[in-house]
Scaffold this motif. Structure first.
Motif, PDB file in Angstrom:
ATOM      1  N   VAL A 213       0.869  -1.172   0.000  1.00 55.75           N
ATOM      2  CA  VAL A 213       0.000   0.000   0.000  1.00 55.75           C
ATOM      3  C   VAL A 213       0.906   1.223   0.000  1.00 55.75           C
ATOM      4  CG1 VAL A 213      -1.700   1.330   1.297  1.00 55.75           C
ATOM      5  CG2 VAL A 213      -1.885  -1.156   1.209  1.00 55.75           C
ATOM      6  N   VAL A 214       0.670   2.166  -0.911  1.00 55.87           N
ATOM      7  CA  VAL A 214       1.587   3.280  -1.096  1.00 55.87           C
ATOM      8  C   VAL A 214       0.877   4.616  -0.886  1.00 55.87           C
ATOM      9  CG1 VAL A 214       1.186   3.395  -3.593  1.00 55.87           C
ATOM     10  CG2 VAL A 214       3.341   4.250  -2.663  1.00 55.87           C
ATOM     11  N   ALA A 220       6.148   8.854  -8.077  1.00 55.46           N
ATOM     12  CA  ALA A 220       6.748   9.674  -9.133  1.00 55.46           C
ATOM     13  C   ALA A 220       6.264   9.250 -10.506  1.00 55.46           C
ATOM     14  CB  ALA A 220       8.275   9.585  -9.075  1.00 55.46           C
ATOM     15  N   SER A 221       6.208   7.929 -10.752  1.00 54.00           N
ATOM     16  CA  SER A 221       5.806   7.451 -12.083  1.00 54.00           C
ATOM     17  C   SER A 221       5.388   6.000 -12.015  1.00 54.00           C
ATOM     18  CB  SER A 221       6.967   7.605 -13.082  1.00 54.00           C
ATOM     19  OG  SER A 221       8.042   6.748 -12.722  1.00 54.00           O
ATOM     20  N   ALA A 222       4.680   5.577 -13.053  1.00 59.04           N
ATOM     21  CA  ALA A 222       4.315   4.168 -13.227  1.00 59.04           C
ATOM     22  C   ALA A 222       4.889   3.709 -14.555  1.00 59.04           C
ATOM     23  CB  ALA A 222       2.797   3.995 -13.209  1.00 59.04           C
ATOM     24  N   SER A 229       2.705  -6.611 -16.588  1.00 64.85           N
ATOM     25  CA  SER A 229       3.530  -6.187 -15.461  1.00 64.85           C
ATOM     26  C   SER A 229       3.711  -4.673 -15.434  1.00 64.85           C
ATOM     27  CB  SER A 229       4.911  -6.855 -15.531  1.00 64.85           C
ATOM     28  OG  SER A 229       4.801  -8.260 -15.524  1.00 64.85           O
ATOM     29  N   MET A 230       3.691  -4.127 -14.232  1.00 64.03           N
ATOM     30  CA  MET A 230       3.883  -2.699 -14.038  1.00 64.03           C
ATOM     31  C   MET A 230       4.583  -2.475 -12.708  1.00 64.03           C
ATOM     32  SD  MET A 230       0.945   0.309 -13.765  1.00 64.03           S
ATOM     33  CE  MET A 230       0.534   0.325 -15.511  1.00 64.03           C
ATOM     34  N   GLU A 239      13.546   2.388  -4.936  1.00 65.03           N
ATOM     35  CA  GLU A 239      12.689   1.208  -5.019  1.00 65.03           C
ATOM     36  C   GLU A 239      11.776   1.244  -6.247  1.00 65.03           C
ATOM     37  OE1 GLU A 239      12.864   3.226  -2.334  1.00 65.03           O
ATOM     38  OE2 GLU A 239      12.366   2.147  -0.480  1.00 65.03           O
ATOM     39  N   ARG A 240      11.513   0.052  -6.760  1.00 64.21           N
ATOM     40  CA  ARG A 240      10.464  -0.142  -7.752  1.00 64.21           C
ATOM     41  C   ARG A 240       9.447  -1.093  -7.135  1.00 64.21           C
ATOM     42  NH1 ARG A 240      12.397  -0.566 -14.025  1.00 64.21           N
ATOM     43  NH2 ARG A 240      13.360   1.498 -14.183  1.00 64.21           N
TER      44      ARG A 240
END
Length: 254
Positions: A213-214, A220-222, A229-230, A239-240
């Motif tokens: 959960v973010v 910043a971006s997706a 996959s994303m 981190e990704r």
């Protein structure tokens, strides 16, 4: 239908839950019950794990209500509400877009609901179920939520650290614990992620994976890796974080 249909049953009271399961054996003997949940948080977690086609949800449950679970499912399963309260808003579900059954469950009424769901499954074999969130909004049905959590107490050695929720970058499920990541470091708490979800502001904190959960203000971006996959990146961080397919719709160019 020849294909086996899968289902989730959620009710925080054992007797009504068992009564419904028993009634379903008669009304829909081919139905495969994948999960039984005793509260809304468990119901949502079970749906993410099993992706059943049909959900029988008690309206009033601790944590997340049946309505909140339906809103999270958002048209990806067919929902039948099970409730002891036949108020006027639920009468609108009798149109067939969403069905409901009153407690104690009447066999004939349940059989009627089952026929509607099966007909909808056959008619919409190649289409998504109706968007429950939109329907509930049109009906003016809203979940009553307590005030969002503001401070988290985390034990770090002998110290109890107070972490303001607004400063959290993301939460990550870590076996028996939940990892709380913030700008100054991280900490482990014993509260399960699915329980935390019931206490966080859903406008600020987005679930992007069953275990993540973010804080959406920190995204910043997706980045789409391939068709299924994303990942997302956070401002000022390396981190990704993975985004499961259930939640990729959160990231669409306007």
């Amino acid at each position: 239908m020849n294909e086996t249909v899968t289902a989730l049953v959620a009710d925080d009271e054992e007797a009504p839950r068992e009564q419904l399961l028993l009634a379903l054996q008669t009304a829909w003997p081919e139905l495969r019950i994948l999960a039984r949940a005793v509260n809304g948080a468990d119901a949502w977690d079970a749906w993410l794990e099993h992706e059943p086609q049909v959900c029988f949800l008690d309206v009033r449950m601790p944590g997340l209500s049946g309505i909140e679970v339906a809103q999270r499912i958002a048209g990806r399963a067919h929902v039948v509400f099970v409730t002891a309260h036949g108020d006027h808003a639920l009468d609108a579900f009798n149109t067939g877009a969403v069905d409901y059954v009153l407690k104690p469950v009447d066999g004939a009424r349940l059989a009627q609901a089952v026929r509607r769901v099966r007909a909808r499954l056959m008619a919409n074999a190649n289409q998504a179920p109706p968007d429950l969130a939109r329907l509930l909004q049109q009906l003016g049905v809203q979940a009553r939520r307590p005030a969002p959590l503001e401070v988290i107490q985390a034990g770090v050695g002998r110290e109890v650290r107070l972490i303001r929720v607004e400063e959290v970058l993301y939460f990550e499920s870590d076996t028996r614990y939940t990892r709380v990541v913030h700008a100054d470091g991280d900490a482990l708490i014993r509260t399960p992620l699915k329980e935390l979800l019931t206490q966080l502001d859903p406008e600020r904190f987005w679930q992007i994976h069953r275990s993540v959960v973010v804080n959406q203000r920190c995204i910043a971006s997706a980045l789409r890796i391939d068709e299924g996959s994303m990942v997302i990146t956070l401002r000022g961080r390396d981190e990704r974080l993975p985004v499961s397919r259930h939640f990729q719709g959160l990231f669409r160019a306007q």
